[in-house]
Design a protein around this motif. Structure first.
Motif, mmCIF file in Angstrom:
data_model
loop_
_atom_site.group_PDB
_atom_site.id
_atom_site.type_symbol
_atom_site.label_atom_id
_atom_site.label_comp_id
_atom_site.label_asym_id
_atom_site.label_seq_id
_atom_site.Cartn_x
_atom_site.Cartn_y
_atom_site.Cartn_z
ATOM 1 N N VAL A 90 0.852 -1.192 0.000
ATOM 2 C CA VAL A 90 0.000 0.000 0.000
ATOM 3 C C VAL A 90 0.883 1.235 0.000
ATOM 4 O O VAL A 90 1.864 1.310 0.739
ATOM 5 N N HIS A 91 0.553 2.191 -0.855
ATOM 6 C CA HIS A 91 1.229 3.473 -0.801
ATOM 7 C C HIS A 91 0.276 4.556 -1.255
ATOM 8 O O HIS A 91 -0.724 4.290 -1.908
ATOM 9 N N ILE A 92 0.587 5.783 -0.870
ATOM 10 C CA ILE A 92 -0.206 6.951 -1.213
ATOM 11 C C ILE A 92 0.629 7.811 -2.151
ATOM 12 O O ILE A 92 1.778 8.145 -1.836
ATOM 13 N N ALA A 93 0.064 8.190 -3.293
ATOM 14 C CA ALA A 93 0.763 9.031 -4.262
ATOM 15 C C ALA A 93 0.095 10.396 -4.321
ATOM 16 O O ALA A 93 -1.118 10.487 -4.521
ATOM 17 N N PHE A 94 0.889 11.442 -4.135
ATOM 18 C CA PHE A 94 0.412 12.816 -4.241
ATOM 19 C C PHE A 94 0.761 13.334 -5.633
ATOM 20 O O PHE A 94 1.917 13.284 -6.053
ATOM 21 N N LEU A 95 -0.238 13.831 -6.342
ATOM 22 C CA LEU A 95 -0.043 14.374 -7.678
ATOM 23 C C LEU A 95 0.489 15.802 -7.580
ATOM 24 O O LEU A 95 -0.041 16.615 -6.826
ATOM 25 N N THR A 96 1.545 16.097 -8.335
ATOM 26 C CA THR A 96 2.151 17.423 -8.324
ATOM 27 C C THR A 96 1.875 18.129 -9.645
ATOM 28 O O THR A 96 1.397 17.526 -10.596
ATOM 29 N N ASP A 97 2.216 19.418 -9.674
ATOM 30 C CA ASP A 97 2.072 20.203 -10.896
ATOM 31 C C ASP A 97 3.281 20.076 -11.816
ATOM 32 O O ASP A 97 3.183 20.315 -13.012
ATOM 33 N N ASN A 98 4.448 19.718 -11.230
ATOM 34 C CA ASN A 98 5.671 19.702 -12.034
ATOM 35 C C ASN A 98 6.782 18.932 -11.318
ATOM 36 O O ASN A 98 6.655 18.583 -10.142
ATOM 37 N N ASN A 99 7.869 18.702 -12.034
ATOM 38 C CA ASN A 99 9.003 17.959 -11.485
ATOM 39 C C ASN A 99 9.685 18.695 -10.337
ATOM 40 O O ASN A 99 10.227 18.057 -9.431
ATOM 41 N N ALA A 100 9.657 20.018 -10.354
ATOM 42 C CA ALA A 100 10.269 20.786 -9.261
ATOM 43 C C ALA A 100 9.567 20.494 -7.941
ATOM 44 O O ALA A 100 10.210 20.432 -6.889
ATOM 45 N N GLN A 101 8.257 20.306 -7.969
ATOM 46 C CA GLN A 101 7.534 19.964 -6.739
ATOM 47 C C GLN A 101 7.903 18.558 -6.260
ATOM 48 O O GLN A 101 7.981 18.324 -5.055
ATOM 49 N N VAL A 102 8.121 17.645 -7.177
ATOM 50 C CA VAL A 102 8.581 16.299 -6.800
ATOM 51 C C VAL A 102 9.907 16.424 -6.049
ATOM 52 O O VAL A 102 10.083 15.838 -4.973
ATOM 53 N N ASP A 103 10.826 17.185 -6.600
ATOM 54 C CA ASP A 103 12.135 17.383 -5.958
ATOM 55 C C ASP A 103 11.992 18.044 -4.590
ATOM 56 O O ASP A 103 12.635 17.622 -3.621
ATOM 57 N N ALA A 104 11.149 19.073 -4.492
ATOM 58 C CA ALA A 104 10.959 19.790 -3.222
ATOM 59 C C ALA A 104 10.337 18.881 -2.168
ATOM 60 O O ALA A 104 10.720 18.905 -0.998
ATOM 61 N N PHE A 105 9.382 18.069 -2.573
ATOM 62 C CA PHE A 105 8.742 17.114 -1.669
ATOM 63 C C PHE A 105 9.781 16.121 -1.139
ATOM 64 O O PHE A 105 9.870 15.872 0.064
ATOM 65 N N HIS A 106 10.572 15.561 -2.034
ATOM 66 C CA HIS A 106 11.595 14.589 -1.641
ATOM 67 C C HIS A 106 12.579 15.219 -0.662
ATOM 68 O O HIS A 106 12.880 14.628 0.389
ATOM 69 N N ASP A 124 6.145 6.774 10.273
ATOM 70 C CA ASP A 124 5.593 5.497 10.714
ATOM 71 C C ASP A 124 5.901 4.357 9.759
ATOM 72 O O ASP A 124 5.501 3.226 9.991
ATOM 73 N N GLY A 125 6.602 4.653 8.661
ATOM 74 C CA GLY A 125 6.969 3.638 7.709
ATOM 75 C C GLY A 125 6.014 3.492 6.531
ATOM 76 O O GLY A 125 6.193 2.619 5.687
ATOM 77 N N HIS A 126 4.965 4.331 6.474
ATOM 78 C CA HIS A 126 4.044 4.295 5.338
ATOM 79 C C HIS A 126 4.778 4.737 4.083
ATOM 80 O O HIS A 126 5.599 5.642 4.115
ATOM 81 N N LYS A 127 4.451 4.088 2.963
ATOM 82 C CA LYS A 127 5.067 4.440 1.688
ATOM 83 C C LYS A 127 4.262 5.564 1.044
ATOM 84 O O LYS A 127 3.050 5.428 0.840
ATOM 85 N N ILE A 128 4.942 6.686 0.784
ATOM 86 C CA ILE A 128 4.304 7.817 0.124
ATOM 87 C C ILE A 128 5.128 8.209 -1.091
ATOM 88 O O ILE A 128 6.328 7.911 -1.161
ATOM 89 N N GLU A 129 4.490 8.860 -2.018
ATOM 90 C CA GLU A 129 5.107 9.199 -3.297
ATOM 91 C C GLU A 129 4.612 10.567 -3.741
ATOM 92 O O GLU A 129 3.501 10.965 -3.427
ATOM 93 N N ALA A 130 5.467 11.271 -4.459
ATOM 94 C CA ALA A 130 5.042 12.467 -5.183
ATOM 95 C C ALA A 130 5.324 12.193 -6.653
ATOM 96 O O ALA A 130 6.373 11.638 -6.992
ATOM 97 N N MET A 131 4.376 12.538 -7.513
ATOM 98 C CA MET A 131 4.542 12.233 -8.933
ATOM 99 C C MET A 131 4.044 13.363 -9.802
ATOM 100 O O MET A 131 3.120 14.074 -9.455
ATOM 101 N N ALA A 132 4.737 13.543 -10.926
ATOM 102 C CA ALA A 132 4.326 14.562 -11.895
ATOM 103 C C ALA A 132 3.936 13.865 -13.186
ATOM 104 O O ALA A 132 4.371 12.775 -13.469
#
Length: 124
Positions: free
Chosen positions: A67-83, A116-124
């Motif tokens: 199970v993982h949660i993916a957050f949709l971003t507007d662009n690759n820069a937001q992916v980098d900032a999130f990481h 807590d070890g939950h898998k999360i993702e940011a994606m563009a």
């Protein structure tokens, strides 16, 4: 999107709220409901889309493999900032930002584990 919202439980409510406050702002997501007195906070851009809370059954929170949660971003820069924000706030990298052609030619994302070890993702 067919889902109204998703929730992840936490064993470290105050720390988890500080973590998500810091990392979701990079995606333009903020608190939309704060029920800290009940150990629940909802985040979203316009309405509660993501909840972080203490388990309702008062048992320890657990992660689910696969199970993982993916957050949709507007662009690759937001992916980098999130990481970057997740690592600064004690998240663990599970796949650095960048292209992931195994998903699609246009896919850019990063994968991390929250406190807590939950898998999360940011994606563009």
């Amino acid at each position: 999107m067919p889902l109204s919202h998703v929730s992840l439980d936490t064993n470290r409510f105050s720390e988890a709220v500080a973590f998500y406050d810091a990392v979701l702002v990079a995606l333009g997501i903020g608190r939309v409901h704060d029920w800290s007195e009940h150990q629940a906070v909802a985040y979203g851009r316009a309405f509660p889309e993501f909840w972080n809370q203490h388990p309702h059954d008062m048992q320890p929170a657990q992660t689910a493999n696969g199970v993982h949660i993916a957050f949709l971003t507007d662009n690759n820069a937001q992916v980098d900032a999130f990481h970057q924000a997740t690592l600064i706030h004690d998240g663990r990298c599970n796949g650095p930002p960048g292209p992931h052609p195994e998903h699609s030619d246009a896919y850019d994302g990063c994968f991390v584990h929250d406190l807590d070890g939950h898998k999360i993702e940011a994606m563009a």
